[in-house]
Structure formats: C-alpha cells, structure tokens
Design an enzyme around this catalytic site. Structure first.
Site, mmCIF file in Angstrom:
data_model
loop_
_atom_site.group_PDB
_atom_site.id
_atom_site.type_symbol
_atom_site.label_atom_id
_atom_site.label_comp_id
_atom_site.label_asym_id
_atom_site.label_seq_id
_atom_site.Cartn_x
_atom_site.Cartn_y
_atom_site.Cartn_z
ATOM 1 C CB ALA A 194 -0.883 -0.011 1.238
ATOM 2 N N GLY A 221 0.456 -5.032 0.725
ATOM 3 C CA GLY A 221 -0.737 -5.151 -0.128
ATOM 4 C C GLY A 221 -0.448 -5.862 -1.441
#
Ligand code: COA
Length: 260
Positions: free
Chosen positions: A66, A111
């Site tokens: 992320a 992520g």
C-alpha cells in the site's frame, strides 16, 4: 506509453492487468486500487477472456505494498477505507470464475503480497521478494494478508513472515509453497504465457466449477466440501465440453472446449 496507473490488455483468451507506477515500485494508492478494480472487473466480465494475469510494470516490483504516503495523518476511518478498497479487489479475484495468475516480477510486499495471495496461482522471477512488512510500520496487514497467508502456507509460515516483517526470496517462497515456479527474470513472461495458454485451452465452465470447489475446500468441513465438489462435478455433465473432453480422449485427439 500510457498515463493510466493500471492497464488491462487482452491477447486472445488471456487478459493481463499491469500496475504501472514503477517510480513508486507500483505501490497501491487509492487511484491505483480503483483502477485495479475497474480493470479486473472488465476482464472478469468479458466472456472472451479465459485467464487473467496480474503483474507490475518494470523490472523491480510487482507491487511494493500500500502507498505509505497515504498513511501519514490517516485516521482509523481512513485506514478502514484503504483496507476495504483492497478487499473489493481481492474479493473480485477470489470470486472470479476464471483462473487468476500473479506474475510476480519483483518486490511483492504488504498489499502486493495480499493481492498475489488472492490469486489462484503465483509464479515468480528469481529476483522477487515476498513479505508482510507492515509490523515494521507499527501496523499489521489489513488486506487479508494474515488470513490468506495462513490458509496458503500455514500458521507457522504466516507468523514467521508477519511477526518479523522480513521478506523472503522467491526460492524460499517456492520451498514454502507460496509460488509454484521460479524463473530467470527474462524468462518470466514466457513462462507466464505458457501457463496462461495451458489454462486458456481448458473448459471455462469446468474451470469455474473447479475454482468454486477449491474455494469451498479452503473453509468448509470435509463433508460439506465433498458434497459441493460432487454437485460441481455433476454440473459439468450438462455441458458440451464434458462430452468433447471424453470423446477427444477416446479419439486420441486434443479437445476443443467452447465453454458450452
Ligand atoms: N509506498 C509509497 N512509496 C513507496 C513504497 C510504498 N509502499 N514502496 C516504495 N516506494 C517508493 C519509495 O518511497 C521511493 O520513492 P522516491 O524515489 O520518491 O524516494 C521509490 O518507491 C523507490 O523505493 P526505494 O525505497 O528508494 O527503493 P529501494 O530499492 O531502496 O527499496 C523497498 C525498495 C521495497 C525495500 C522499499 O521501497 C520499501 O521498503 N518499501 C516499502 C515496503 C512496505 O513497507 N510495504 C508495505 C506497506 S503497508
């Protein structure tokens, strides 16, 4: 060149999603995740596409997690929104009736690893690194990382990776069953193509039923999972592809599956 952060290209029956933010090692900001969802939805809904691949642009990263710049000053509500946006994408991939392959060409962190774990199959470049470094940022994975890593590789591996935050190289990921094969970087695209071609030649209806059975198998008790598998197996006998598969074997030729 394109200014899109995520592209979807279709070649024959193979749809390829590419995250294109190489200067930030393809980190997932809100715009990338939104475009990822749109790109994946388009390929999932396109009946001409039988296999979906996901990769990252450049030779350094699949997705390095992320976007940490979005974490500064973020509230719990912001964090919830970030996690739910990623969940929308991972739900789409796991629920997709087509095989989804992560072609991991470099850093596969946070992520990015969670995205890859939501795919059916992962293949990797020998340069790829896998990890859940969130703990080093004072947080933990929020995109299903602890959950899917535990399911894919077991609790011990998940704890080792999540608790230390240290990444592991592709070869170690292979030994732990996280990736199915490791390739020299320059050979990764060809290996991905060969795998996608193999999957694209199979019956899409049978693949969809198979994927559904495999998904049930992860969570359900043995009896329920076997019952679900029996129903999926029987449903295949409503298709021309099933007849074609059996006849082609008996006639010693390659089957041609039409998806009907
Ligand atoms: N979010 C935002 N930007 C990121 C990023 C991320 N997750 N990962 C890398 N970048 C950016 C860097 O800030 C840098 O930007 P800059 O050139 O403007 O300074 C650029 O991508 C290149 O990264 P850099 O750190 O210089 O490369 P490196 O080879 O020295 O290190 C990593 C590579 C992957 C080890 C390192 O970038 C890293 O640890 N990234 C964060 C990984 C992470 O914690 N992910 C989980 C987030 S929840």
């Amino acid at each position: 060149m394109t200014d899109k952060l995520v592209t979807a290209e279709i070649e024959g029956a193979i749809g390829t999603i590419t995250v294109r933010r190489p200067k930030s090692l393809n980190a997932l900001n809100a715009a990338v995740v939104g475009q990822l969802f749109e790109a994946a939805s388009g390929l999932v809904d396109d009946p001409a596409v039988r296999v979906v691949q996901i990769t990252g642009e450049g030779d350094r990263a699949f997705v390095a997690g992320a976007d940490i710049t979005e974490f500064v000053g973020a509230t719990p509500a912001d964090a919830m929104a970030i996690a739910l946006r990623i969940k929308k994408v991972t739900d789409l991939l796991t629920g997709c009736p087509k095989p989804v392959v992560a072609v991991v060409n470099g850093f596969c962190l946070g992520g990015g690893f969670e995205l890859a774990l939501a795919c059916d199959i992962r293949i990797a470049s020998s340069k790829a690194l896998f990890g859940l470094p969130e703990i080093k940022l004072g947080i933990l994975p929020g995109g299903g990382g602890t959950v899917r890593l535990t399911k894919v590789a077991g609790s011990s591996v998940a704890r080792m990776l999540a608790l230390t935050g240290d990444p592991i190289p592709a070869q170690r990921a292979y030994e732990l069953g996280l990736v199915v094969s490791v390739h020299e970087p320059e050979e990764l695209a060809a290996a991905a193509r060969a795998l996608a071609d193999k999957l694209a030649a199979l019956s899409p209806f049978a693949l969809a039923q198979l994927k559904s059975s495999l998904t049930v198998a992860v969570d359900a008790d043995i009896e329920s999972a076997c019952q679900a598998e029996i129903k999926a197996f029987a449903l295949c006998y409503s298709t021309a592809d099933q007849e074609e598969g059996a006849r082609a074997f008996l006639e010693k030729r390659k089957p041609v599956f039409t998806g009907r």
